[in-house]
Design an enzyme around this catalytic site. Structure first.
Site, PDB file in Angstrom:
ATOM      1  N   CYS A 111     -22.425   3.628 -37.080  1.00  0.00           N
ATOM      2  CA  CYS A 111     -23.000   3.932 -36.042  1.00  0.00           C
ATOM      3  C   CYS A 111     -24.124   4.877 -35.931  1.00  0.00           C
ATOM      4  CB  CYS A 111     -21.977   4.658 -35.190  1.00  0.00           C
ATOM      5  SG  CYS A 111     -20.281   3.723 -34.899  1.00  0.00           S
ATOM      6  N   CYS A 189     -22.956   0.227 -33.101  1.00  0.00           N
ATOM      7  CA  CYS A 189     -22.279   1.302 -32.442  1.00  0.00           C
ATOM      8  C   CYS A 189     -23.269   2.639 -32.196  1.00  0.00           C
ATOM      9  CB  CYS A 189     -20.941   1.481 -32.659  1.00  0.00           C
ATOM     10  SG  CYS A 189     -21.138   1.609 -34.674  1.00  0.00           S
TER      11      CYS A 189
END
Ligand code: NAG
Ligand code: NAG
Ligand code: NAG
Ligand code: NAG
Length: 237
Positions: A111, A189
């Protein structure tokens, strides 16, 4: 695979980008030399050495990334990779041929660190080489292992080939990169980034892998936003 999280702010101001570009130009030359060397080696490789190249790179990657799990055994990954195209008509490899491989060798979520690119391949990797906090597809196990390689199978043959592979729409090479790009994008993400080429007419091209595959697989329930980095040459401005 374990990626160490580097706590660094990802504030990419234009000033900082200019500074980066200067260092990157130097690195770029080294990379060009490297890829020329690599190209020469690959050009003369026979089919049996595809396996050797594959497993060597795979093992190098695992070693460099401190992997300890046996689930990433390079021989098994090779077998799974091979199944996608061996014995197949080299121009008729379905888009989902590599799905089981991609499922087996998924990378840990990264992420806020994922970096996509289009027509900026060399500079983007010079950039990620220096800033290990960013992760491109070529910094994942399969991307790293297959970067710059070409391969195919043949009807009713158990062999793998690295030369004479036809350049057609549904070849083994495209099926892989489309599938791998789709899976990589689907896993994006947090805040992701893309580096586009500001020196060409269409920095965002809907026919590129980024435009036609990756953007379509972004998942808005896990991704916050996309930062676009437009790279231009110093001499263009
Ligand atoms: C942008 O694209 C041009 C033309 O393909 C290429 O020569 C140049 O190296 C690219 N720029 C970067 C930063 O990759
Ligand atoms: C390859 O296999 C396909 C379907 O199995 C067949 O239609 C095609 O003629 C074969 N091509 C060659 C060159 O043998
Ligand atoms: C490539 O595969 C797609 C999806 O399976 C198919 O729709 C398309 O007709 C194929 N193209 C060629 C040139 O075989
Ligand atoms: C998007 O991410 C969510 C959360 O992880 C997941 O449940 C969903 O299946 C994903 N959507 C797609 C289209 O993959």
């Amino acid at each position: 695979m374990v990626y160490t999280e580097v706590n660094r702010t990802s504030n990419r101001s234009p000033k900082r980008r200019n500074h980066l570009l200067i260092c990157l130009c130097v690195v770029l030359m080294a990379i060009v030399i490297l890829s020329v060397t690599l190209g020469l080696t690959l050009g003369t490789s026979s089919s049996s050495s595809l396996k050797a190249t594959f497993t060597n790179r795979c093992q190098t990657y695992l070693k460099d990334n401190g992997a300890t799990t046996s689930q990433n055994d390079c021989e098994k990954i090779w077998e799974s990779f091979k199944q996608a195209f061996v014995g197949r008509n080299p121009c008729d490899v379905p888009p989902d041929a590599y799905d089981s491989l991609l499922h087996k060798v998924s990378h840990d979520p990264a992420c806020n660190r994922m970096l996509f690119w289009s027509k900026t391949k060399e500079i983007v990797h010079a950039f990620t080489g220096k800033m290990s906090c960013y992760l491109t597809l070529e910094d994942t196990l399969l991307g790293f292992t297959l970067d710059g390689l070409n391969w195919c199978g043949k009807n009713e043959s158990q062999e793998t080939f690295t030369t004479g592979c036809p350049d057609c729409d549904n070849n083994s090479f495209r099926a892989f990169w489309n599938g791998a790009s789709a899976a990589f994008a689907a896993s994006a993400c947090g805040d992701a980034s893309v580096m586009l080429n500001g020196s060409i007419d269409m920095p965002f091209n809907s026919k590129s892998i980024f435009g036609s595959v990756e953007v379509k697989h972004f998942n808005s329930s896990i991704m916050n936003g996309l930062t676009v980095l437009l790279v231009t040459k110093e001499t263009d401005t």
